[in-house]
Structures are given as C-alpha cells and as structure tokens.
Scaffold this motif. Structure first.
Motif: not given
Length: 185
Positions: A15-21, A90-96, A126-134, A139-144
């Motif tokens: 749903x979102x990965x293309x937007x960021x790339x 990579x430790x917090x990566x969503x591999x899907x 900046x909100x686009x970067x936050x969405x990228x982390x989401x 996991x990192x997004x939740x930690x922030x």
C-alpha cells in the motif's frame, strides 16, 4: 513526477512502499538529495527498483557527478557507522515490503548528510518520512513515541544499544535542545 497507475494508490499489494521509493528516486534524479551514486545501492539493484516502480532514468543521466562522488568519499570514511545503522534498521524491518533491505541501505546513506533525514532523502516534507518508518520499520516507529526527529532518534537508538555514539543529553526532558529534537507534524 511519477504517479501510481490510474485508480490505484499502490503497486502490487504494497500500500505505501512505492510512494516512498518514487519520492526518493525522483529527488535523486533531480539532484535534490544527499545520496551517493545509485543512492548507495549497486547499479543492478538501483535499476531493478526503478523498473519495478516505473521510473525512467534519462538516457544520459550521470550517477557519478562530482557532488555524488564527494558524498560517496565522505560516506566511505564512515562505513562502520553506516553498517551500524543498517543493522539497526534491518533489526526492525517489516520484511513484507519489496526492496525493504535496500531501503535500509538508502536511509543509512542519507544519514551521512548534514540536514534532517527527510531533507537528505529529498522528501517534500517530514510526515512522509514518518509514514515510511510506519511502513518499513513499524517497531521503530512505535518506539519513537514523542516524535523525535528521525536521524536523532536513530542515533539515540545506536547509543542506547552500547555503540560508540555520543548521547549528548542525559535526559530529553532536561535538555536545552528539546524543541530541536521533537516536533509536531
């Protein structure tokens, strides 16, 4: 600018990965980010990502510009730091997400820049970067939880993990730079 096919908001079932790339690739091709040649990827992987997201690289596009070569040379002095960032991401990566590990490489390369991470990536805001982390690093997004700026947040995580990184403030609540690190979007 590249867009998704008519009537859709994504490529494949992501749903979102293309937007960021697309945002990062468009900025790279326009020379509006702080990334080394091929965005820190190998040429074959860069081409695969462009093809997957329907990005056409101009025929005479120069990846090895003087600016990008200087960026690459400077990053070469910080390879260990980049690898630590890649390992953290990579430790917090969503591999899907397709090309997810490649995103970790691009983000770590952009962290070598001197501005906010979203600016070093060439993102419009900046909100686009936050969405990228989401999307890629939930996991990192939740930690922030307090919306710390992403580059600072990543380096705080490296510091907390026992790396050789300086954590300047013993407590965020007492730091005089609190407003520089945390922001409302």
């Amino acid at each position: 600018m590249n867009t998704f096919p008519s009537g859709t908001d994504s490529f494949d079932h992501q749903p979102h990965s293309g937007t960021f790339w697309i945002a990062i690739l468009d900025a790279y091709l326009a020379g509006k980010n702080f990334l080394p040649p091929y965005m820190g990827l190998d040429p074959k992987t860069f081409a695969q990502i462009c093809t997957h997201f329907n990005i056409t690289v101009p025929e005479h596009f120069q990846h090895n510009t003087e600016k990008r070569q200087v960026i690459s040379d400077l990053a070469g002095l910080r390879l260990s730091e980049q690898q630590d960032l890649i390992n953290l991401l990579n430790h917090h990566l969503h591999n899907n997400e397709r090309f997810s590990e490649n995103m970790s490489s691009v983000l770590s390369a952009a962290c070598m820049g001197t501005q906010h991470l979203w600016k070093d990536l060439g993102m419009p805001e900046r909100p686009l970067l936050t969405q990228l982390f989401d999307c890629f690093y939930p996991g990192l997004s939740t930690m922030n939880k307090r919306n710390m700026r992403w580059k600072r947040f990543l380096y705080r995580q490296l510091c907390a993990s026992g790396g050789d990184y300086v954590c300047r403030a013993p407590s965020c609540e007492t730091c005089t730079s609190f407003n520089e690190c945390f922001t409302l979007e």
